[in-house]
Design a protein around this motif. Structure first.
Motif, PDB file in Angstrom:
ATOM      1  N   ARG A   6       0.825  -1.208   0.000  1.00 44.80           N
ATOM      2  CA  ARG A   6       0.000   0.000   0.000  1.00 44.80           C
ATOM      3  C   ARG A   6       0.863   1.263   0.000  1.00 44.80           C
ATOM      4  N   LEU A   7       1.950   1.223   0.756  1.00 47.21           N
ATOM      5  CA  LEU A   7       2.841   2.377   0.760  1.00 47.21           C
ATOM      6  C   LEU A   7       3.469   2.586  -0.612  1.00 47.21           C
ATOM      7  N   GLU A   8       3.855   1.499  -1.265  1.00 42.18           N
ATOM      8  CA  GLU A   8       4.416   1.607  -2.619  1.00 42.18           C
ATOM      9  C   GLU A   8       3.412   2.238  -3.570  1.00 42.18           C
ATOM     10  N   TYR A   9       2.161   1.810  -3.462  1.00 37.99           N
ATOM     11  CA  TYR A   9       1.120   2.359  -4.327  1.00 37.99           C
ATOM     12  C   TYR A   9       0.935   3.848  -4.067  1.00 37.99           C
ATOM     13  N   ALA A  10       0.920   4.231  -2.784  1.00 37.92           N
ATOM     14  CA  ALA A  10       0.736   5.641  -2.433  1.00 37.92           C
ATOM     15  C   ALA A  10       1.865   6.494  -2.994  1.00 37.92           C
ATOM     16  N   VAL A  11       3.089   5.969  -2.942  1.00 42.04           N
ATOM     17  CA  VAL A  11       4.234   6.711  -3.463  1.00 42.04           C
ATOM     18  C   VAL A  11       4.141   6.828  -4.985  1.00 42.04           C
ATOM     19  N   GLU A  12       3.818   5.730  -5.637  1.00 45.73           N
ATOM     20  CA  GLU A  12       3.720   5.744  -7.097  1.00 45.73           C
ATOM     21  C   GLU A  12       2.633   6.708  -7.581  1.00 45.73           C
ATOM     22  N   GLU A  13       1.523   6.760  -6.828  1.00 44.46           N
ATOM     23  CA  GLU A  13       0.404   7.627  -7.221  1.00 44.46           C
ATOM     24  C   GLU A  13       0.492   9.015  -6.608  1.00 44.46           C
ATOM     25  N   ARG A  14       1.549   9.254  -5.819  1.00 46.67           N
ATOM     26  CA  ARG A  14       1.773  10.552  -5.175  1.00 46.67           C
ATOM     27  C   ARG A  14       0.585  10.966  -4.323  1.00 46.67           C
ATOM     28  N   GLU A  15       0.181  10.074  -3.434  1.00 51.20           N
ATOM     29  CA  GLU A  15      -0.961  10.294  -2.553  1.00 51.20           C
ATOM     30  C   GLU A  15      -0.502  10.490  -1.113  1.00 51.20           C
ATOM     31  N   ILE A  16      -1.456  10.792  -0.233  1.00 54.35           N
ATOM     32  CA  ILE A  16      -1.210  10.820   1.201  1.00 54.35           C
ATOM     33  C   ILE A  16      -1.664   9.481   1.773  1.00 54.35           C
ATOM     34  N   ALA A  17      -0.796   8.829   2.535  1.00 56.99           N
ATOM     35  CA  ALA A  17      -1.125   7.538   3.148  1.00 56.99           C
ATOM     36  C   ALA A  17      -0.891   7.615   4.649  1.00 56.99           C
ATOM     37  N   LEU A  18      -1.680   6.835   5.383  1.00 50.79           N
ATOM     38  CA  LEU A  18      -1.579   6.776   6.840  1.00 50.79           C
ATOM     39  C   LEU A  18      -1.252   5.353   7.258  1.00 50.79           C
ATOM     40  N   ARG A  45      -8.207  14.568   6.797  1.00 48.43           N
ATOM     41  CA  ARG A  45      -8.680  13.177   6.760  1.00 48.43           C
ATOM     42  C   ARG A  45      -9.259  12.827   5.388  1.00 48.43           C
ATOM     43  N   GLN A  46      -9.949  13.771   4.774  1.00 50.69           N
ATOM     44  CA  GLN A  46     -10.545  13.509   3.465  1.00 50.69           C
ATOM     45  C   GLN A  46      -9.491  13.328   2.377  1.00 50.69           C
ATOM     46  N   ARG A  47      -8.291  13.839   2.613  1.00 44.45           N
ATOM     47  CA  ARG A  47      -7.244  13.752   1.590  1.00 44.45           C
ATOM     48  C   ARG A  47      -6.334  12.545   1.773  1.00 44.45           C
ATOM     49  N   ILE A  48      -6.533  11.805   2.841  1.00 38.43           N
ATOM     50  CA  ILE A  48      -5.747  10.583   3.041  1.00 38.43           C
ATOM     51  C   ILE A  48      -6.411   9.467   2.246  1.00 38.43           C
ATOM     52  N   SER A  49      -5.726   8.998   1.232  1.00 34.60           N
ATOM     53  CA  SER A  49      -6.339   8.034   0.313  1.00 34.60           C
ATOM     54  C   SER A  49      -6.142   6.586   0.749  1.00 34.60           C
ATOM     55  N   LEU A  50      -5.103   6.325   1.549  1.00 34.06           N
ATOM     56  CA  LEU A  50      -4.813   4.955   1.969  1.00 34.06           C
ATOM     57  C   LEU A  50      -4.605   4.900   3.476  1.00 34.06           C
ATOM     58  N   HIS A  51      -5.274   3.958   4.120  1.00 33.09           N
ATOM     59  CA  HIS A  51      -5.147   3.756   5.559  1.00 33.09           C
ATOM     60  C   HIS A  51      -4.737   2.306   5.810  1.00 33.09           C
ATOM     61  N   PHE A  52      -3.823   2.109   6.746  1.00 29.11           N
ATOM     62  CA  PHE A  52      -3.489   0.734   7.133  1.00 29.11           C
ATOM     63  C   PHE A  52      -3.006   0.721   8.577  1.00 29.11           C
ATOM     64  N   HIS A  53      -3.508  -0.273   9.333  1.00 31.30           N
ATOM     65  CA  HIS A  53      -3.076  -0.451  10.716  1.00 31.30           C
ATOM     66  C   HIS A  53      -2.303  -1.757  10.821  1.00 31.30           C
ATOM     67  N   LEU A  54      -1.072  -1.663  11.288  1.00 30.44           N
ATOM     68  CA  LEU A  54      -0.171  -2.803  11.365  1.00 30.44           C
ATOM     69  C   LEU A  54      -0.420  -3.579  12.662  1.00 30.44           C
ATOM     70  N   GLN A  55      -0.775  -4.842  12.538  1.00 31.52           N
ATOM     71  CA  GLN A  55      -1.061  -5.682  13.695  1.00 31.52           C
ATOM     72  C   GLN A  55       0.199  -6.426  14.149  1.00 31.52           C
ATOM     73  N   PRO A  56       0.253  -6.851  15.427  1.00 32.19           N
ATOM     74  CA  PRO A  56       1.349  -7.712  15.887  1.00 32.19           C
ATOM     75  C   PRO A  56       1.334  -9.051  15.156  1.00 32.19           C
ATOM     76  N   LEU A  57       2.406  -9.803  15.289  1.00 29.77           N
ATOM     77  CA  LEU A  57       2.520 -11.106  14.643  1.00 29.77           C
ATOM     78  C   LEU A  57       1.663 -12.141  15.375  1.00 29.77           C
ATOM     79  N   SER A  58       1.220 -13.137  14.629  1.00 27.72           N
ATOM     80  CA  SER A  58       0.536 -14.276  15.234  1.00 27.72           C
ATOM     81  C   SER A  58       1.578 -15.236  15.813  1.00 27.72           C
ATOM     82  N   LEU A  59       1.111 -16.276  16.479  1.00 29.75           N
ATOM     83  CA  LEU A  59       2.032 -17.273  17.034  1.00 29.75           C
ATOM     84  C   LEU A  59       2.847 -17.941  15.924  1.00 29.75           C
ATOM     85  N   GLU A  60       2.179 -18.325  14.847  1.00 32.00           N
ATOM     86  CA  GLU A  60       2.889 -18.959  13.729  1.00 32.00           C
ATOM     87  C   GLU A  60       3.883 -17.989  13.101  1.00 32.00           C
TER      88      GLU A  60
END
Length: 266
Positions: free
Chosen positions: A34-46, A179-194
């Motif tokens: 998602r970050l790569e896409y935001a950079v390529e499209e010159r967007e604001i990402a969170l 907030r309206q100008r942020i085109s991509l949002h992602f929340h990074l979760q902790p790792l699972s046991l596996e």
């Protein structure tokens, strides 16, 4: 010390955000895409995530992937006023003498962005620890960066990274324009046991070792202590390696993790 004992070239669980040691869990892989896409499209990402989940390391990996067509500007401590924020950004854009007045400073930034555009370079502003921003005007300046644009795209990409409270901060009504100008949002979760087991093996192999150094019951104990947060996993694993080295252990099992429990839970 333990590196030679376990046949490692370097420390596998260091504290620095080295992209060579970035373990791409499902969540990290999606975040990076998602970050790569935001950079390529010159967007604001969170990008948000708990402390130690790997946000900064992801930004370093992104820089490696993007190559020479991009100019990254990193702001690690954005707890500053709006003018200081713009001056810090100007320094990152290689403006040698940023102006003292805001109007002149904005003209310098505008000229520099158009220069980079003519040179086929895309500037990427990475704002880390954005939850520490205390002045609304700084968020407004971030929003106004989207006004630098050509007919078909923006002249700059902006990546805003921070801890989960940043999302709560952005829910306030004054933040609505940004907030309206942020085109991509992602929340990074902790790792699972596996994923924790895969992460430990990945780091050991990346350091020149062989997988399987941590037994399944050790992995379970590490997961319970760390809650799957990579930085916490690193702390537990490093202490476990030291204890195993000191006791001439060939592998790390749950008993060794129990020995370091008190130290890593301070």
């Amino acid at each position: 010390m333990y590196k030679e004992y376990f046949g490692l070239r370097e420390k596998p669980f260091g504290k620095t955000p080295d992209p060579r040691f970035l373990f791409l869990s499902k969540g990290h892989e999606e975040a990076l895409a998602r970050l790569e896409y935001a950079v390529e499209e010159r967007e604001i990402a969170l990008l948000t995530g708990d402390v130690g989940c790997g946000k900064t390391t992801l930004s370093r990996a992104l820089m490696d992937r993007c190559g020479t067509g991009y100019r990254f500007v990193l702001i690690f401590n954005p707890r500053m006023g709006a003018l200081e924020f713009l001056r810090t950004m100007a320094h990152g854009l290689e403006i040698e003498q940023p102006a003292r007045s805001k109007d002149d400073l904005l003209r310098q930034i505008t000229g520099r962005l158009y220069d980079l555009y003519r040179d086929n370079l895309c500037p990427v502003l990475v704002i880390d620890e954005a939850q520490t921003i205390t002045e609304l005007e700084v968020f407004d300046e971030i929003r106004l960066l989207t006004n630098y644009q050509m007919d078909d795209h923006n002249l700059i990409s902006v990546l805003i990274m921070g801890q989960p409270e940043l999302r709560s901060l952005l829910r306030y009504q004054p933040m609505e324009p940004l907030r309206q100008r942020i085109s991509l949002h992602f929340h990074l979760q902790p790792l699972s046991l596996e994923e924790t087991m895969e992460y430990l093996d990945f780091r050991i192999v990346a350091s020149g070792g062989v997988p399987g150094l941590f037994t399944p019951d050790a992995v379970q104990a590490i997961y319970e202590l760390s809650a799957g947060v990579p930085r916490r996993i690193n702390a537990v694993a490093t202490n476990a390696l030291l204890v195993a080295y000191g006791s001439d252990a060939a592998v790390i099992d749950a008993s060794i993790i129990q020995e370091v429990r008190d130290e890593v839970t301070l």
